[in-house]
Structure formats: structure tokens, C-alpha cells
Write a protein that holds these residues in place. Structure first.
Motif, PDB file in Angstrom:
ATOM      1  N   SER A  70      30.264  52.567 -35.514  1.00  0.00           N
ATOM      2  CA  SER A  70      29.075  52.604 -36.600  1.00  0.00           C
ATOM      3  C   SER A  70      28.069  51.425 -35.976  1.00  0.00           C
ATOM      4  N   LEU A  71      26.876  51.465 -36.499  1.00  0.00           N
ATOM      5  CA  LEU A  71      25.985  50.635 -35.850  1.00  0.00           C
ATOM      6  C   LEU A  71      25.403  49.796 -37.186  1.00  0.00           C
ATOM      7  N   SER A  72      25.475  48.694 -36.878  1.00  0.00           N
ATOM      8  CA  SER A  72      24.825  47.451 -37.888  1.00  0.00           C
ATOM      9  C   SER A  72      23.499  47.058 -37.667  1.00  0.00           C
ATOM     10  N   VAL A  73      22.776  47.319 -38.682  1.00  0.00           N
ATOM     11  CA  VAL A  73      21.276  46.697 -38.635  1.00  0.00           C
ATOM     12  C   VAL A  73      21.183  45.574 -39.190  1.00  0.00           C
ATOM     13  N   LEU A  74      20.834  44.455 -38.760  1.00  0.00           N
ATOM     14  CA  LEU A  74      20.909  43.003 -39.262  1.00  0.00           C
ATOM     15  C   LEU A  74      19.494  42.394 -38.991  1.00  0.00           C
ATOM     16  N   SER A  75      19.050  41.488 -39.868  1.00  0.00           N
ATOM     17  CA  SER A  75      18.112  40.783 -39.843  1.00  0.00           C
ATOM     18  C   SER A  75      18.369  39.193 -39.438  1.00  0.00           C
ATOM     19  N   GLY A  76      17.737  38.778 -38.467  1.00  0.00           N
ATOM     20  CA  GLY A  76      17.962  37.556 -37.681  1.00  0.00           C
ATOM     21  C   GLY A  76      17.680  36.366 -38.933  1.00  0.00           C
ATOM     22  N   VAL A  77      16.980  36.742 -40.207  1.00  0.00           N
ATOM     23  CA  VAL A  77      16.665  35.570 -41.181  1.00  0.00           C
ATOM     24  C   VAL A  77      18.044  35.511 -41.687  1.00  0.00           C
ATOM     25  N   LEU A  78      19.057  36.056 -41.773  1.00  0.00           N
ATOM     26  CA  LEU A  78      20.409  35.909 -42.365  1.00  0.00           C
ATOM     27  C   LEU A  78      20.911  34.545 -42.069  1.00  0.00           C
ATOM     28  N   PRO A  79      21.625  33.958 -43.185  1.00  0.00           N
ATOM     29  CA  PRO A  79      22.202  32.688 -42.663  1.00  0.00           C
ATOM     30  C   PRO A  79      23.345  32.807 -41.535  1.00  0.00           C
ATOM     31  N   GLU A  80      23.368  31.713 -40.741  1.00  0.00           N
ATOM     32  CA  GLU A  80      24.346  31.775 -39.607  1.00  0.00           C
ATOM     33  C   GLU A  80      25.582  32.357 -39.917  1.00  0.00           C
ATOM     34  N   THR A  81      26.207  31.728 -40.933  1.00  0.00           N
ATOM     35  CA  THR A  81      27.470  32.198 -41.263  1.00  0.00           C
ATOM     36  C   THR A  81      27.722  33.522 -41.466  1.00  0.00           C
ATOM     37  N   GLU A  82      26.676  34.343 -42.371  1.00  0.00           N
ATOM     38  CA  GLU A  82      26.706  35.710 -42.712  1.00  0.00           C
ATOM     39  C   GLU A  82      26.509  36.509 -41.399  1.00  0.00           C
ATOM     40  N   LEU A  83      25.755  35.925 -40.641  1.00  0.00           N
ATOM     41  CA  LEU A  83      25.316  36.695 -39.380  1.00  0.00           C
ATOM     42  C   LEU A  83      26.475  36.550 -38.476  1.00  0.00           C
ATOM     43  N   ARG A  84      27.365  35.581 -38.210  1.00  0.00           N
ATOM     44  CA  ARG A  84      28.524  35.702 -37.479  1.00  0.00           C
ATOM     45  C   ARG A  84      29.486  36.512 -38.181  1.00  0.00           C
ATOM     46  N   GLU A  85      29.580  36.558 -39.583  1.00  0.00           N
ATOM     47  CA  GLU A  85      30.902  37.466 -40.039  1.00  0.00           C
ATOM     48  C   GLU A  85      30.574  38.870 -39.648  1.00  0.00           C
ATOM     49  N   ARG A  86      29.243  39.417 -39.931  1.00  0.00           N
ATOM     50  CA  ARG A  86      28.914  40.836 -39.810  1.00  0.00           C
ATOM     51  C   ARG A  86      28.992  40.962 -38.480  1.00  0.00           C
ATOM     52  N   LEU A  87      28.391  40.213 -37.253  1.00  0.00           N
ATOM     53  CA  LEU A  87      28.539  40.693 -36.138  1.00  0.00           C
ATOM     54  C   LEU A  87      30.009  40.622 -35.400  1.00  0.00           C
ATOM     55  N   ALA A  88      30.921  40.040 -35.996  1.00  0.00           N
ATOM     56  CA  ALA A  88      32.201  39.910 -35.366  1.00  0.00           C
ATOM     57  C   ALA A  88      32.889  40.950 -35.683  1.00  0.00           C
ATOM     58  N   THR A  89      32.501  41.930 -36.582  1.00  0.00           N
ATOM     59  CA  THR A  89      33.206  43.142 -36.940  1.00  0.00           C
ATOM     60  C   THR A  89      32.510  44.532 -36.772  1.00  0.00           C
ATOM     61  N   ALA A  90      31.282  44.257 -36.102  1.00  0.00           N
ATOM     62  CA  ALA A  90      30.475  45.419 -35.658  1.00  0.00           C
ATOM     63  C   ALA A  90      30.888  46.054 -34.229  1.00  0.00           C
ATOM     64  N   ASP A  91      30.774  47.289 -34.459  1.00  0.00           N
ATOM     65  CA  ASP A  91      30.891  48.205 -33.155  1.00  0.00           C
ATOM     66  C   ASP A  91      29.796  47.825 -32.227  1.00  0.00           C
ATOM     67  N   ALA A  92      28.614  48.258 -32.925  1.00  0.00           N
ATOM     68  CA  ALA A  92      27.388  47.774 -32.284  1.00  0.00           C
ATOM     69  C   ALA A  92      26.309  47.422 -33.176  1.00  0.00           C
ATOM     70  N   ALA A  93      25.314  46.691 -32.727  1.00  0.00           N
ATOM     71  CA  ALA A  93      24.214  46.001 -33.581  1.00  0.00           C
ATOM     72  C   ALA A  93      22.991  46.082 -33.184  1.00  0.00           C
ATOM     73  N   VAL A  94      22.138  46.107 -34.149  1.00  0.00           N
ATOM     74  CA  VAL A  94      20.600  45.828 -33.594  1.00  0.00           C
ATOM     75  C   VAL A  94      20.208  44.482 -34.645  1.00  0.00           C
ATOM     76  N   ILE A  95      19.643  43.548 -33.737  1.00  0.00           N
ATOM     77  CA  ILE A  95      19.322  42.440 -34.567  1.00  0.00           C
ATOM     78  C   ILE A  95      17.593  42.324 -34.485  1.00  0.00           C
ATOM     79  N   MET A  96      17.095  42.297 -35.781  1.00  0.00           N
ATOM     80  CA  MET A  96      15.525  42.334 -35.952  1.00  0.00           C
ATOM     81  C   MET A  96      15.168  40.920 -36.701  1.00  0.00           C
ATOM     82  N   LYS A  97      13.762  40.995 -36.698  1.00  0.00           N
ATOM     83  CA  LYS A  97      13.253  40.004 -37.443  1.00  0.00           C
ATOM     84  C   LYS A  97      13.744  38.553 -36.729  1.00  0.00           C
ATOM     85  N   LEU A  98      13.468  38.576 -35.219  1.00  0.00           N
ATOM     86  CA  LEU A  98      14.049  37.512 -34.557  1.00  0.00           C
ATOM     87  C   LEU A  98      12.755  36.165 -34.851  1.00  0.00           C
TER      88      LEU A  98
END
Length: 243
Positions: free
Chosen positions: A156-184
Motif C-alpha cells: 500500500s502507498l501512503s501519500v502524506l503532507s509534510g505539514v502534519l505534526p511530527e508525532t502524526e507523521l512518525r506514526e504514519r510512516l512507521a506503518t507504511a509499506d511505501a510513502a510519498v511526502i509532499m508539501k515540504l
């Protein structure tokens, strides 16, 4: 009475003019009005992609943002200002539609994938006939120029916003098979820190302005966090299941 015009949301791709689809080009060249979102004093990437295809008879309608990424002093609120802006420009577009003119709103990437067009669509689709033409989005352009498959087999692919709070970003990336992070942009250092903490920094790939003439691919540890542009993204590709 002349029938109302039709509203088109056109995805014009991530930057390379050759990634404009044939359907988007056909709708673009046939429209009476071509509208485009743009920052003050700028021409805009979407406009640069399609500029060569515009006809002299077409009305060009720049929709100029009142604010972009600049910090605002209280009591000014970005969300309130930008919502009012979308309300205003939606009525500007509606005036053309009510006059029987077809309006093509161009959008970098895809109109419904972080695209500014969607805010007009939300306000006008119930009142006018609309058509959305999908476009090549930036994460696919980024994967192509980086030469990196995004996901294998059942990943599965997670598309994440770099604007997310650090804790939430960490939680989502920790369980992602693959990810794209935008809005850097100014969020880059936070994102890099999280990737490093999770042991994902070695897999992460970074590109600025993918497919554009000034495209730039940089190693993650060499990116200047104060100079990461809005049109940049990070890809954490899925692990090659054959490796």
C-alpha cells in the motif's frame, strides 16, 4: 437566453509540457476563457506549461492569491483569507459561465490531487455543468525521473503532507509499506528528522521540480532545509519483493 457555459478542470501535468494529455489540450484550446491560479507577480507553472497553446481570441483570467506561504500577523488567519478568496474567484468564474462562456481552469498535476481547482469545483459544480480531465500528478512524475517503482504486488502507498505534526507523521510512516511526502518547503527538516529516526533515510529519495526544466535530484543529507522549494517531494519506495 444563451445557455450557461461549461466548467472544465484541466490537469496539465507536473511540469514537462509533453505530459499534457491530448484531451486536456483539446479542452484547453476550445475554451472561451482560460483561468489559472497564480501568486502575485508570478506567471505560474501551470500557465507556463500551456502558454504556447493559447489562442489570441481566448480570455485569460489570472486568479491571484492574496497570500501564499508567508507568515501572517494575528489576527490575520490564512484559512479565513484563502476561503474568502475562493468564494470571490468562484463568483468571478460564475459570471463568465452565466454569460455562456466555457471556462477552462488549469491546474498543475491533477485537479483533484492537492489541486486548487477542487475549491472552485466544490463551489460551482452544483450550479454548472462540469468536466474534470485528470493529469499526471507530481508524485508519478517524481517516481519516473527518480527511476523508482513506488509499490510492489500487494503493498500500500501512503501519500502524506509534510505539514502534519511530527508525532502524526512518525506514526504514519512507521506503518507504511511505501510513502510519498509532499508539501515540504519549510517542513523539510522535520520530515528528514522523522525519516532518520525511523531508519528510512537510506530508502528516501528527494527531487525538486520533477520533470520541469530546472529539475534537481539531491541526496537527502545534502538538501538545504532553508532552500527546499514548494515543488519538491520525497519518496520512500516499497521494498522490492524480489530482492
Amino acid at each position: 437566453m444563451k445557455p450557461a457555459g461549461r466548467l472544465y478542470g484541466l490537469g496539465v501535468g507536473p511540469g514537462d509540457p509533453e505530459l499534457l494529455t491530448l484531451k486536456a489540450l483539446r479542452r484547453l484550446t476550445s475554451a472561451d476563457v482560460v483561468a489559472y491560479f497564480v501568486a502575485k507577480g508570478k506567471k505560474g507553472n501551470a500557465y507556463s506549461i500551456i502558454e504556447a497553446h493559447l489562442r489570441p481570441a481566448q480570455t485569460q483570467l489570472p486568479l491571484v492569491y492574496p497570500v501564499t506561504t508567508e507568515a501572517l500577523e494575528p489576527p490575520l488567519c490564512y484559512e479565513t483569507i484563502i476561503a474568502g478568496f475562493y468564494d470571490e474567484v468562484a463568483e468571478t468564474v460564475a459570471e463568465h459561465l452565466n454569460a455562456g462562456r466555457d471556462v477552462a481552469v488549469i491546474c498543475e498535476g491533477d485537479p483533484f490531487f492537492y489541486g486548487s481547482y477542487m475549491y472552485l469545483h466544490d463551489r460551482l459544480a452544483a450550479r454548472f455543468e462540469t468536466e474534470v480531465v485528470p493529469g499526471v500528478c507530481s508524485m508519478l512524475g517524481g517516481a519516473a525521473v527518480l527511476g523508482s517503482p513506488l509499490v510492489y504486488r500487494n503493498q500500500s502507498l501512503s501519500v502524506l503532507s509534510g505539514v502534519l505534526p511530527e508525532t502524526e507523521l512518525r506514526e504514519r510512516l512507521a506503518t507504511a509499506d511505501a510513502a510519498v511526502i509532499m508539501k515540504l518547503g519549510r517542513n523539510f527538516e522535520k520530515v528528514r528528522r522523522v525519516l532518520t529516526e525511523l531508519g528510512l533515510a537510506q530508502r528516501a529519495l528527494y527531487v525538486e521540480r520533477a520533470t520541469m526544466a530546472n529539475q534537481r535530484i539531491v541526496a537527502l543529507d545534502e538538501v538545504d532545509p532553508m532552500a527546499s522549494p514548494y515543488f519538491s517531494l520525497l519518496i520512500v519506495p516499497g521494498k522490492n519483493w524480489q530482492a
